[in-house]
Scaffold this motif. Structure first.
Motif, PDB file in Angstrom:
ATOM      1  N   ALA A 244       0.833  -1.205   0.000  1.00  0.00           N
ATOM      2  CA  ALA A 244       0.000   0.000   0.000  1.00  0.00           C
ATOM      3  C   ALA A 244       0.867   1.255   0.000  1.00  0.00           C
ATOM      4  CB  ALA A 244      -0.926  -0.006   1.215  1.00  0.00           C
ATOM      5  N   LEU A 245       1.961   1.209   0.759  1.00  0.00           N
ATOM      6  CA  LEU A 245       2.854   2.368   0.826  1.00  0.00           C
ATOM      7  C   LEU A 245       3.565   2.584  -0.506  1.00  0.00           C
ATOM      8  CD1 LEU A 245       3.846   4.523   2.803  1.00  0.00           C
ATOM      9  CD2 LEU A 245       5.733   3.002   3.406  1.00  0.00           C
ATOM     10  N   LEU A 246       4.044   1.514  -1.104  1.00  0.00           N
ATOM     11  CA  LEU A 246       4.739   1.630  -2.388  1.00  0.00           C
ATOM     12  C   LEU A 246       3.801   2.125  -3.485  1.00  0.00           C
ATOM     13  CD1 LEU A 246       6.917  -1.616  -2.277  1.00  0.00           C
ATOM     14  CD2 LEU A 246       7.675   0.740  -1.908  1.00  0.00           C
ATOM     15  N   ALA A 247       2.527   1.751  -3.385  1.00  0.00           N
ATOM     16  CA  ALA A 247       1.547   2.203  -4.371  1.00  0.00           C
ATOM     17  C   ALA A 247       1.310   3.709  -4.273  1.00  0.00           C
ATOM     18  CB  ALA A 247       0.232   1.451  -4.183  1.00  0.00           C
ATOM     19  N   ALA A 248       1.634   4.288  -3.113  1.00  0.00           N
ATOM     20  CA  ALA A 248       1.426   5.722  -2.903  1.00  0.00           C
ATOM     21  C   ALA A 248       2.620   6.557  -3.359  1.00  0.00           C
ATOM     22  CB  ALA A 248       1.147   5.994  -1.427  1.00  0.00           C
ATOM     23  N   GLN A 249       3.686   5.895  -3.802  1.00  0.00           N
ATOM     24  CA  GLN A 249       4.858   6.634  -4.270  1.00  0.00           C
ATOM     25  C   GLN A 249       4.506   7.470  -5.505  1.00  0.00           C
ATOM     26  OE1 GLN A 249       8.677   3.812  -3.158  1.00  0.00           O
ATOM     27  NE2 GLN A 249       7.599   3.400  -5.049  1.00  0.00           N
ATOM     28  N   VAL A 250       5.118   8.640  -5.586  1.00  0.00           N
ATOM     29  CA  VAL A 250       4.998   9.476  -6.772  1.00  0.00           C
ATOM     30  C   VAL A 250       6.403   9.691  -7.319  1.00  0.00           C
ATOM     31  CG1 VAL A 250       2.918  10.620  -5.921  1.00  0.00           C
ATOM     32  CG2 VAL A 250       5.165  11.607  -5.419  1.00  0.00           C
ATOM     33  N   LYS A 251       6.500  10.283  -8.479  1.00  0.00           N
ATOM     34  CA  LYS A 251       7.807  10.535  -9.071  1.00  0.00           C
ATOM     35  C   LYS A 251       8.641  11.397  -8.129  1.00  0.00           C
ATOM     36  CE  LYS A 251      10.099  12.225 -13.237  1.00  0.00           C
ATOM     37  NZ  LYS A 251       9.915  12.853 -14.578  1.00  0.00           N
ATOM     38  N   GLY A 252       9.848  10.941  -7.871  1.00  0.00           N
ATOM     39  CA  GLY A 252      10.729  11.684  -6.977  1.00  0.00           C
ATOM     40  C   GLY A 252      10.616  11.274  -5.525  1.00  0.00           C
ATOM     41  N   MET A 253       9.851  10.221  -5.232  1.00  0.00           N
ATOM     42  CA  MET A 253       9.698   9.732  -3.860  1.00  0.00           C
ATOM     43  C   MET A 253       9.829   8.217  -3.860  1.00  0.00           C
ATOM     44  SD  MET A 253       6.583  10.258  -1.090  1.00  0.00           S
ATOM     45  CE  MET A 253       5.328   9.399  -2.050  1.00  0.00           C
ATOM     46  N   ARG A 254      10.694   7.699  -2.986  1.00  0.00           N
ATOM     47  CA  ARG A 254      10.908   6.253  -2.908  1.00  0.00           C
ATOM     48  C   ARG A 254      10.903   5.805  -1.454  1.00  0.00           C
ATOM     49  NH1 ARG A 254      16.422   5.657  -5.878  1.00  0.00           N
ATOM     50  NH2 ARG A 254      16.214   3.493  -5.194  1.00  0.00           N
ATOM     51  N   PHE A 255      10.307   4.635  -1.210  1.00  0.00           N
ATOM     52  CA  PHE A 255      10.267   4.044   0.120  1.00  0.00           C
ATOM     53  C   PHE A 255      11.041   2.726   0.126  1.00  0.00           C
ATOM     54  CE2 PHE A 255       6.073   6.328   0.238  1.00  0.00           C
ATOM     55  CZ  PHE A 255       6.414   7.225   1.239  1.00  0.00           C
ATOM     56  N   HIS A 256      11.546   2.382   1.305  1.00  0.00           N
ATOM     57  CA  HIS A 256      12.175   1.074   1.494  1.00  0.00           C
ATOM     58  C   HIS A 256      11.919   0.637   2.932  1.00  0.00           C
ATOM     59  CE1 HIS A 256      15.148  -2.122   0.635  1.00  0.00           C
ATOM     60  NE2 HIS A 256      15.382  -2.046   1.934  1.00  0.00           N
ATOM     61  N   ALA A 257      11.489  -0.610   3.108  1.00  0.00           N
ATOM     62  CA  ALA A 257      11.179  -1.122   4.441  1.00  0.00           C
ATOM     63  C   ALA A 257      12.428  -1.627   5.136  1.00  0.00           C
ATOM     64  CB  ALA A 257      10.156  -2.246   4.351  1.00  0.00           C
ATOM     65  N   GLY A 258      12.602  -1.221   6.401  1.00  0.00           N
ATOM     66  CA  GLY A 258      13.645  -1.769   7.244  1.00  0.00           C
ATOM     67  C   GLY A 258      13.028  -2.756   8.223  1.00  0.00           C
ATOM     68  N   THR A 259      13.697  -2.978   9.344  1.00  0.00           N
ATOM     69  CA  THR A 259      13.200  -3.931  10.334  1.00  0.00           C
ATOM     70  C   THR A 259      11.934  -3.422  11.008  1.00  0.00           C
ATOM     71  OG1 THR A 259      15.456  -4.697  10.739  1.00  0.00           O
ATOM     72  CG2 THR A 259      13.795  -5.232  12.407  1.00  0.00           C
ATOM     73  N   ALA A 260      12.005  -2.229  11.573  1.00  0.00           N
ATOM     74  CA  ALA A 260      10.836  -1.582  12.183  1.00  0.00           C
ATOM     75  C   ALA A 260      10.878  -0.099  11.852  1.00  0.00           C
ATOM     76  CB  ALA A 260      10.806  -1.805  13.686  1.00  0.00           C
ATOM     77  N   GLU A 261      11.231   0.179  10.611  1.00  0.00           N
ATOM     78  CA  GLU A 261      11.304   1.551  10.134  1.00  0.00           C
ATOM     79  C   GLU A 261      11.117   1.560   8.623  1.00  0.00           C
ATOM     80  OE1 GLU A 261      14.949  -0.566  10.061  1.00  0.00           O
ATOM     81  OE2 GLU A 261      14.076   0.254  11.897  1.00  0.00           O
ATOM     82  N   VAL A 262      10.810   2.728   8.101  1.00  0.00           N
ATOM     83  CA  VAL A 262      10.698   2.914   6.655  1.00  0.00           C
ATOM     84  C   VAL A 262      11.609   4.068   6.261  1.00  0.00           C
ATOM     85  CG1 VAL A 262       9.195   3.641   4.762  1.00  0.00           C
ATOM     86  CG2 VAL A 262       8.356   2.005   6.454  1.00  0.00           C
ATOM     87  N   TYR A 263      12.465   3.821   5.282  1.00  0.00           N
ATOM     88  CA  TYR A 263      13.327   4.869   4.738  1.00  0.00           C
ATOM     89  C   TYR A 263      12.575   5.566   3.606  1.00  0.00           C
ATOM     90  CZ  TYR A 263      17.057   2.086   6.960  1.00  0.00           C
ATOM     91  OH  TYR A 263      17.841   1.376   7.848  1.00  0.00           O
ATOM     92  N   CYS A 264      12.726   6.878   3.533  1.00  0.00           N
ATOM     93  CA  CYS A 264      12.107   7.638   2.450  1.00  0.00           C
ATOM     94  C   CYS A 264      13.144   8.552   1.817  1.00  0.00           C
ATOM     95  CB  CYS A 264      10.934   8.463   2.964  1.00  0.00           C
ATOM     96  SG  CYS A 264      10.149   9.465   1.670  1.00  0.00           S
ATOM     97  N   LEU A 265      13.271   8.465   0.502  1.00  0.00           N
ATOM     98  CA  LEU A 265      14.181   9.323  -0.254  1.00  0.00           C
ATOM     99  C   LEU A 265      13.348  10.233  -1.141  1.00  0.00           C
ATOM    100  CD1 LEU A 265      17.309   9.657  -0.731  1.00  0.00           C
ATOM    101  CD2 LEU A 265      16.942   8.359  -2.842  1.00  0.00           C
ATOM    102  N   LEU A 266      13.584  11.540  -1.024  1.00  0.00           N
ATOM    103  CA  LEU A 266      12.835  12.532  -1.791  1.00  0.00           C
ATOM    104  C   LEU A 266      13.772  13.367  -2.641  1.00  0.00           C
ATOM    105  CD1 LEU A 266      10.331  14.123   0.765  1.00  0.00           C
ATOM    106  CD2 LEU A 266       9.735  12.716  -1.201  1.00  0.00           C
ATOM    107  N   ASP A 267      13.320  13.734  -3.833  1.00  0.00           N
ATOM    108  CA  ASP A 267      14.071  14.691  -4.631  1.00  0.00           C
ATOM    109  C   ASP A 267      14.165  16.011  -3.875  1.00  0.00           C
ATOM    110  OD1 ASP A 267      14.370  12.880  -6.632  1.00  0.00           O
ATOM    111  OD2 ASP A 267      12.979  13.826  -8.039  1.00  0.00           O
ATOM    112  N   ALA A 268      15.295  16.678  -4.007  1.00  0.00           N
ATOM    113  CA  ALA A 268      15.503  17.944  -3.307  1.00  0.00           C
ATOM    114  C   ALA A 268      14.540  19.030  -3.775  1.00  0.00           C
ATOM    115  CB  ALA A 268      16.943  18.408  -3.487  1.00  0.00           C
ATOM    116  N   LYS A 269      13.907  18.827  -4.932  1.00  0.00           N
ATOM    117  CA  LYS A 269      12.986  19.843  -5.459  1.00  0.00           C
ATOM    118  C   LYS A 269      11.768  20.028  -4.563  1.00  0.00           C
ATOM    119  CE  LYS A 269      10.370  16.591  -8.352  1.00  0.00           C
ATOM    120  NZ  LYS A 269       9.976  16.228  -9.729  1.00  0.00           N
ATOM    121  N   PHE A 270      11.427  19.001  -3.778  1.00  0.00           N
ATOM    122  CA  PHE A 270      10.268  19.109  -2.896  1.00  0.00           C
ATOM    123  C   PHE A 270      10.624  19.959  -1.682  1.00  0.00           C
ATOM    124  CE2 PHE A 270       9.319  14.877  -4.869  1.00  0.00           C
ATOM    125  CZ  PHE A 270       8.178  15.282  -5.549  1.00  0.00           C
TER     126      PHE A 270
END
Length: 212
Positions: free
Chosen positions: A149-175
């Protein structure tokens, strides 16, 4: 002391912030080092808690070597307790008693925080300097369905990755500011659990504070 790369070193911190025990390196080695990540304080003028008061609450609860970092609710402390579950319950109880309202707390050990930093899936990309990075700390690991569900919510310039009990989020600096598609509220809605988010600089600094 473990030496970190320059971009992961904390800002200069005074004895007023760290407390004398940490400044002089006398943290009790027999105790566990913990990090309490508090959710929803000092945001938008609500639930304002001065850091000196917050440190006092933890010290009154019997914790030692208490340190706070910035205003977003980050408390590093020592305790002889070995159970994260019991520490979380005790911390939330102490906050409720002192403040008169609930403050959710997520607890991490130094070992867990080291794993969060060392397993950063976006390390190389973020090092190029064209992105913003966040870590959302969760109550529990996200299920496969929740991450879908979280990955489906990604938009261009936003990426998620699941850790053990955390989620990493990488965003383009333009935001910037309000145009960012990422928020803690979005994560909680899609994952169905409490979360509290810190940027990457804060995350690495907190690890440094846990290993004085």
């Amino acid at each position: 002391m473990r030496i970190l790369p320059r971009d992961r070193r904390p800002h200069p911190l005074s004895a007023r912030v760290l407390g004398p025990a940490l400044v002089h390196g006398t943290a009790r080695k027999s105790h566990m080092r913990y990090l309490a990540l508090l959710r929803g304080i000092n945001v938008g003028g609500h639930k304002i808690i001065p850091m000196a008061k917050l440190r006092g609450i933890f010290e009154e609860a019997g914790y030692t070597d208490v340190a706070t970092y910035i205003q977003s609710g980050n408390v590093v402390f020592s305790s002889p307790a070995k159970s994260v579950t019991s520490v979380r319950a005790a911390v939330e109880s102490a906050l409720r008693t002192a403040l008169g309202y609930d403050v959710p707390a997520l607890i991490r050990t130094a070992k867990e925080m080291e794993a969060v930093v060392n397993r950063n899936p976006f390390a190389e990309e973020h090092a190029k300097g064209r992105t913003k990075m966040y870590v959302a700390f969760l109550e529990r690991g996200a299920s496969k369905q929740e991450m879908e569900a979280l990955l489906a919510a990604q938009v261009k310039g936003m990426r998620f990755h699941a850790g053990t009990a955390e989620v990493y989020c990488l965003l383009d600096a333009k935001f910037t500011g309000n145009d960012s598609p990422f928020s803690n509220t979005l994560l909680e809605k899609l994952l169905g659990q409490r979360a509290t988010t810190r940027n990457w600089a804060t995350t690495t600094t907190l690890l440094t504070l846990m290993n004085p």
